[in-house]
Design a protein around this motif. Structure first.
Motif, PDB file in Angstrom:
ATOM      1  N   ASP A   1       0.594  -0.886  -0.025  1.00 22.85           N
ATOM      2  CA  ASP A   1      -0.162  -0.321   0.254  1.00 22.85           C
ATOM      3  C   ASP A   1       0.876   0.879   0.322  1.00 22.85           C
ATOM      4  O   ASP A   1       1.672   1.559   1.231  1.00 22.85           O
ATOM      5  N   ALA A   2       0.888   1.898  -0.809  1.00 18.74           N
ATOM      6  CA  ALA A   2       1.869   3.260  -0.916  1.00 18.74           C
ATOM      7  C   ALA A   2       1.248   4.289  -0.669  1.00 18.74           C
ATOM      8  O   ALA A   2       2.140   5.108  -0.272  1.00 18.74           O
ATOM      9  N   SER A   3       0.226   4.176   0.034  1.00 20.71           N
ATOM     10  CA  SER A   3      -0.298   5.452   0.893  1.00 20.71           C
ATOM     11  C   SER A   3       0.323   5.253   2.653  1.00 20.71           C
ATOM     12  O   SER A   3       0.424   6.419   2.442  1.00 20.71           O
ATOM     13  N   ARG A   4       0.734   4.253   2.348  1.00 20.33           N
ATOM     14  CA  ARG A   4       1.362   3.994   3.999  1.00 20.33           C
ATOM     15  C   ARG A   4       2.784   3.947   4.320  1.00 20.33           C
ATOM     16  O   ARG A   4       3.511   3.246   3.371  1.00 20.33           O
ATOM     17  N   ILE A   5       3.195   4.862   4.934  1.00 21.65           N
ATOM     18  CA  ILE A   5       5.105   5.314   5.565  1.00 21.65           C
ATOM     19  C   ILE A   5       5.155   3.963   7.107  1.00 21.65           C
ATOM     20  O   ILE A   5       4.171   5.664   7.521  1.00 21.65           O
ATOM     21  N   GLN A   6       5.635   3.646   7.253  1.00 21.65           N
ATOM     22  CA  GLN A   6       5.501   3.338   8.901  1.00 21.65           C
ATOM     23  C   GLN A   6       6.510   4.387   9.123  1.00 21.65           C
ATOM     24  O   GLN A   6       7.647   4.464   9.288  1.00 21.65           O
ATOM     25  N   LEU A   7       6.175   4.714  10.463  1.00 24.74           N
ATOM     26  CA  LEU A   7       7.266   5.833  10.807  1.00 24.74           C
ATOM     27  C   LEU A   7       7.774   4.477  12.510  1.00 24.74           C
ATOM     28  O   LEU A   7       7.324   3.862  13.769  1.00 24.74           O
ATOM     29  N   CYS A   8       9.101   4.834  12.704  1.00 21.45           N
ATOM     30  CA  CYS A   8      10.413   3.788  12.957  1.00 21.45           C
ATOM     31  C   CYS A   8      10.589   4.708  14.637  1.00 21.45           C
ATOM     32  O   CYS A   8      11.467   5.970  14.068  1.00 21.45           O
ATOM     33  N   THR A   9      11.676   4.170  15.414  1.00 19.04           N
ATOM     34  CA  THR A   9      12.334   5.160  15.990  1.00 19.04           C
ATOM     35  C   THR A   9      13.268   4.130  16.748  1.00 19.04           C
ATOM     36  O   THR A   9      12.921   3.395  17.085  1.00 19.04           O
ATOM     37  N   LEU A  10      14.703   4.845  17.287  1.00 18.69           N
ATOM     38  CA  LEU A  10      15.549   4.304  17.204  1.00 18.69           C
ATOM     39  C   LEU A  10      16.742   4.959  18.578  1.00 18.69           C
ATOM     40  O   LEU A  10      16.485   5.833  18.102  1.00 18.69           O
ATOM     41  N   MET A  11      16.588   3.900  19.750  1.00 19.53           N
ATOM     42  CA  MET A  11      17.061   4.271  20.099  1.00 19.53           C
ATOM     43  C   MET A  11      18.393   3.577  20.895  1.00 19.53           C
ATOM     44  O   MET A  11      18.668   2.308  20.586  1.00 19.53           O
ATOM     45  N   ASN A  12      19.421   4.826  20.994  1.00 15.35           N
ATOM     46  CA  ASN A  12      20.962   4.125  21.274  1.00 15.35           C
ATOM     47  C   ASN A  12      21.181   3.399  22.628  1.00 15.35           C
ATOM     48  O   ASN A  12      20.672   4.152  23.556  1.00 15.35           O
ATOM     49  N   ILE A  13      21.244   2.094  22.587  1.00 11.49           N
ATOM     50  CA  ILE A  13      20.866   1.873  24.736  1.00 11.49           C
ATOM     51  C   ILE A  13      22.311   1.304  24.837  1.00 11.49           C
ATOM     52  O   ILE A  13      22.933   1.449  26.205  1.00 11.49           O
ATOM     53  N   LYS A  14      23.389   1.666  23.914  1.00 12.22           N
ATOM     54  CA  LYS A  14      24.889   1.401  24.398  1.00 12.22           C
ATOM     55  C   LYS A  14      25.505   2.593  23.772  1.00 12.22           C
ATOM     56  O   LYS A  14      25.673   2.095  22.049  1.00 12.22           O
ATOM     57  N   THR A  15      26.302   3.635  23.931  1.00 12.20           N
ATOM     58  CA  THR A  15      27.217   4.356  23.384  1.00 12.20           C
ATOM     59  C   THR A  15      28.703   4.412  23.386  1.00 12.20           C
ATOM     60  O   THR A  15      28.929   4.184  24.314  1.00 12.20           O
ATOM     61  N   GLY A  16      29.280   4.531  21.858  1.00 10.64           N
ATOM     62  CA  GLY A  16      30.800   4.152  22.389  1.00 10.64           C
ATOM     63  C   GLY A  16      31.448   3.541  22.385  1.00 10.64           C
ATOM     64  O   GLY A  16      30.381   2.432  23.222  1.00 10.64           O
ATOM     65  N   GLY A  17      32.675   4.041  22.696  1.00 11.60           N
ATOM     66  CA  GLY A  17      33.601   2.222  22.842  1.00 11.60           C
ATOM     67  C   GLY A  17      33.746   1.095  21.838  1.00 11.60           C
ATOM     68  O   GLY A  17      33.876   0.110  22.457  1.00 11.60           O
ATOM     69  N   CYS A  18      33.244   0.935  21.062  1.00 11.83           N
ATOM     70  CA  CYS A  18      32.934   0.057  20.255  1.00 11.83           C
ATOM     71  C   CYS A  18      34.410  -0.210  19.761  1.00 11.83           C
ATOM     72  O   CYS A  18      34.946   1.011  19.383  1.00 11.83           O
ATOM     73  N   THR A  19      34.876  -1.178  19.145  1.00 13.08           N
ATOM     74  CA  THR A  19      36.286  -2.045  19.311  1.00 13.08           C
ATOM     75  C   THR A  19      36.601  -2.148  18.050  1.00 13.08           C
ATOM     76  O   THR A  19      37.279  -2.355  16.812  1.00 13.08           O
ATOM     77  N   GLU A  20      34.800  -1.810  16.808  1.00 16.30           N
ATOM     78  CA  GLU A  20      34.814  -1.827  15.333  1.00 16.30           C
ATOM     79  C   GLU A  20      35.804  -0.498  14.924  1.00 16.30           C
ATOM     80  O   GLU A  20      35.668   0.323  15.670  1.00 16.30           O
ATOM     81  N   ASP A  21      36.544  -0.627  13.907  1.00 20.47           N
ATOM     82  CA  ASP A  21      36.844   0.487  12.896  1.00 20.47           C
ATOM     83  C   ASP A  21      36.232   1.375  12.103  1.00 20.47           C
ATOM     84  O   ASP A  21      37.399   1.710  11.143  1.00 20.47           O
ATOM     85  N   CYS A  22      35.081   1.058  11.826  1.00 21.99           N
ATOM     86  CA  CYS A  22      34.289   1.554  10.731  1.00 21.99           C
ATOM     87  C   CYS A  22      34.148   3.469  10.741  1.00 21.99           C
ATOM     88  O   CYS A  22      34.270   4.062  11.274  1.00 21.99           O
ATOM     89  N   LYS A  23      35.361   3.776   9.412  1.00 23.30           N
ATOM     90  CA  LYS A  23      35.148   4.646   9.547  1.00 23.30           C
ATOM     91  C   LYS A  23      34.761   5.879   9.726  1.00 23.30           C
ATOM     92  O   LYS A  23      34.807   7.459   9.409  1.00 23.30           O
ATOM     93  N   TYR A  24      33.228   5.236   9.284  1.00 23.10           N
ATOM     94  CA  TYR A  24      32.395   6.708   9.225  1.00 23.10           C
ATOM     95  C   TYR A  24      31.560   6.585  11.074  1.00 23.10           C
ATOM     96  O   TYR A  24      30.602   7.382  11.004  1.00 23.10           O
ATOM     97  N   CYS A  25      31.836   5.997  11.334  1.00 21.19           N
ATOM     98  CA  CYS A  25      30.672   5.875  12.892  1.00 21.19           C
ATOM     99  C   CYS A  25      31.955   6.213  14.544  1.00 21.19           C
ATOM    100  O   CYS A  25      32.726   6.111  14.743  1.00 21.19           O
ATOM    101  N   SER A  26      31.032   7.924  14.977  1.00 15.99           N
ATOM    102  CA  SER A  26      31.976   8.461  15.792  1.00 15.99           C
ATOM    103  C   SER A  26      31.221   7.777  17.106  1.00 15.99           C
ATOM    104  O   SER A  26      32.557   7.612  17.845  1.00 15.99           O
ATOM    105  N   GLN A  27      31.182   6.359  17.402  1.00 17.11           N
ATOM    106  CA  GLN A  27      31.230   5.338  18.505  1.00 17.11           C
ATOM    107  C   GLN A  27      32.446   4.508  18.269  1.00 17.11           C
ATOM    108  O   GLN A  27      32.529   3.401  19.684  1.00 17.11           O
ATOM    109  N   SER A  28      33.755   4.300  17.741  1.00 18.55           N
ATOM    110  CA  SER A  28      34.236   3.411  17.047  1.00 18.55           C
ATOM    111  C   SER A  28      35.432   4.609  18.763  1.00 18.55           C
ATOM    112  O   SER A  28      35.715   5.279  18.259  1.00 18.55           O
ATOM    113  N   SER A  29      36.528   3.186  19.295  1.00 19.78           N
ATOM    114  CA  SER A  29      37.219   3.664  20.003  1.00 19.78           C
ATOM    115  C   SER A  29      38.323   3.550  19.091  1.00 19.78           C
ATOM    116  O   SER A  29      39.291   4.199  19.483  1.00 19.78           O
ATOM    117  N   SER A  30      38.045   3.919  18.017  1.00 17.04           N
ATOM    118  CA  SER A  30      40.087   4.076  16.712  1.00 17.04           C
ATOM    119  C   SER A  30      40.126   5.642  16.807  1.00 17.04           C
ATOM    120  O   SER A  30      40.688   5.584  16.576  1.00 17.04           O
TER     121      SER A  30
END
Length: 385
Positions: free
Chosen positions: A80-109
């Protein structure tokens, strides 16, 4: 003249995928070759897992307005093209990630304004979910900046409780927690998880330019574990990482070959963050975003296309073009992890102006041939669960 049902008329008018290439009424390419050695006749809107990358590239490269028109037609065949789902995203644990994703501010790198914090308590998460539901969101997503769940037994137990309680609110519930084992995926399923987000980010070829701490195949293994547990897969990518058009096509090609297409495909645009290696990347043009959405809609006809991070940088008219191109979900609320997000009131007003309405939790079972846009728009686009 014998009358035909609207569906039959649509089927007759949509382009078939026959070799060599069929031209539409304006002379533009509107169809692509079938897979090599195949004699099957394909129609737009067919769910396929044998797309060739060259086929998808031709869709992506076609005149933009023709591609959007084609995508809009495919969209109406399944949803149904008249419908758009509204979604909400919550950060439940911020930063300190050991991954090195170059776009992410949560990387510990990297040294960024984002400060590391512990996993939040259960009640603030439930209160945020209640607020999201009251504002019309029907999917509540929770993200934790982790590579995986190894050594996080107590944290995982707390998240399972969050999932169970949010699901009890009759909301779809999604998490993104890094890599999962099959056993962890099964426990999330038993807790009531609706979907798991694990983006592939970009093409297999360009991926090593963005992330080195986790392989492409490791990401695919988590998707397989999620699928095997019976959880819906949410997997898409990010535009603006420095990739080329062929990488955007490569991402869509990769997910099109999965045993089941992802339930949802987020299209994120990079929000450059100070301190990350990609902080000076140029913004992605809205035309590139629209091409990506329209191409994904044609290739993944039953998938929910989620207009995700970076949406706040586009005008209302540009967002409406994205909906025309096949996007049918947005993230709304106070923030989206560590990047800005349009608010509920702003988004509901926008949808109402365009005659769009919120989608209910879980799959909407309404007959797509019946339109009640006017009544819902007048009611304010609040999506009842």
């Amino acid at each position: 003249m014998t009358s035909l049902a609207p569906r039959a008329l649509t089927a007759l008018s949509r382009p078939t995928l026959l070799a060599p290439t069929i031209l539409n009424a304006r002379g533009h390419a509107a169809a692509v070759d079938p897979p090599s050695g195949s004699s099957r006749r394909y129609l737009d809107g067919d769910v396929r897992h044998d797309w060739r990358r060259s086929e998808i590239q031709r869709i992506f490269d076609a005149p933009l307005m023709e591609t959007i028109y084609r995508a809009a037609t495919v969209h109406r065949m399944h949803q149904d093209a008249s419908r758009i789902q509204l979604c909400t995203l919550m950060n439940i644990k911020t930063g300190g990630c050991t991954e090195d994703c170059k776009y992410c501010s949560q990387s510990s790198s990297y040294k960024t304004p984002t400060k590391a914090s512990r996993l939040v308590d259960i009640e603030p998460v439930l209160e945020a979910a209640r607020q999201a539901k009251a504002n019309g969101s029907t999917r509540f997503c929770m993200g934790a900046a982790w590579r995986d769940l190894a050594g996080r037994k107590s944290g995982f137990e707390k998240i399972l409780k969050m999932v169970k309680e949010v699901r009890a609110m009759n909301m779809e519930v999604c998490t993104t927690l890094g890599m999962l084992s099959p056993e962890q995926a099964q426990r999330l399923k038993e807790a009531g998880l609706s979907a798991y987000n694990h983006n592939l980010d970009t093409s297999r070829e360009f991926y090593p330019e963005v992330i080195t701490t986790r392989s492409y195949d490791e990401r695919l293994s988590t998707i397989e574990a999620v699928r095997a547990a019976g959880i819906s897969v949410c997997s898409g990518g990010i535009l603006g990482l420095g990739e080329k058009d062929e990488d955007r096509v490569g991402l869509i090609h990769e997910v099109s070959r999965l045993s089941e297409h992802p339930e949802s495909f987020p299209v994120n645009t990079l929000v450059p963050i100070e301190g990350t290696p990609l902080e000076k990347n140029d913004p992605v043009s809205v035309q590139t975003v629209l091409r990506t959405i329209a191409t994904a809609r044609i290739v993944l006809p039953k998938t929910i296309i989620r207009l995700a991070a970076g949406r706040h940088t586009f005008s209302e008219t540009e967002q409406a073009m994205a909906f025309m191109a096949g996007a049918n979900a947005i993230f709304t609320g106070e923030t989206m992890l560590t990047t800005p997000c349009s608010g509920w009131d702003e988004d509901k007003a926008m949808l109402s102006r365009w005659g769009l309405r919120g989608q209910r939790s879980f799959e909407d079972k309404e007959d797509v041939s019946v339109s009640s846009v006017g009544a819902d728009a007048a009611a304010g686009v609040t999506a009842a669960a």
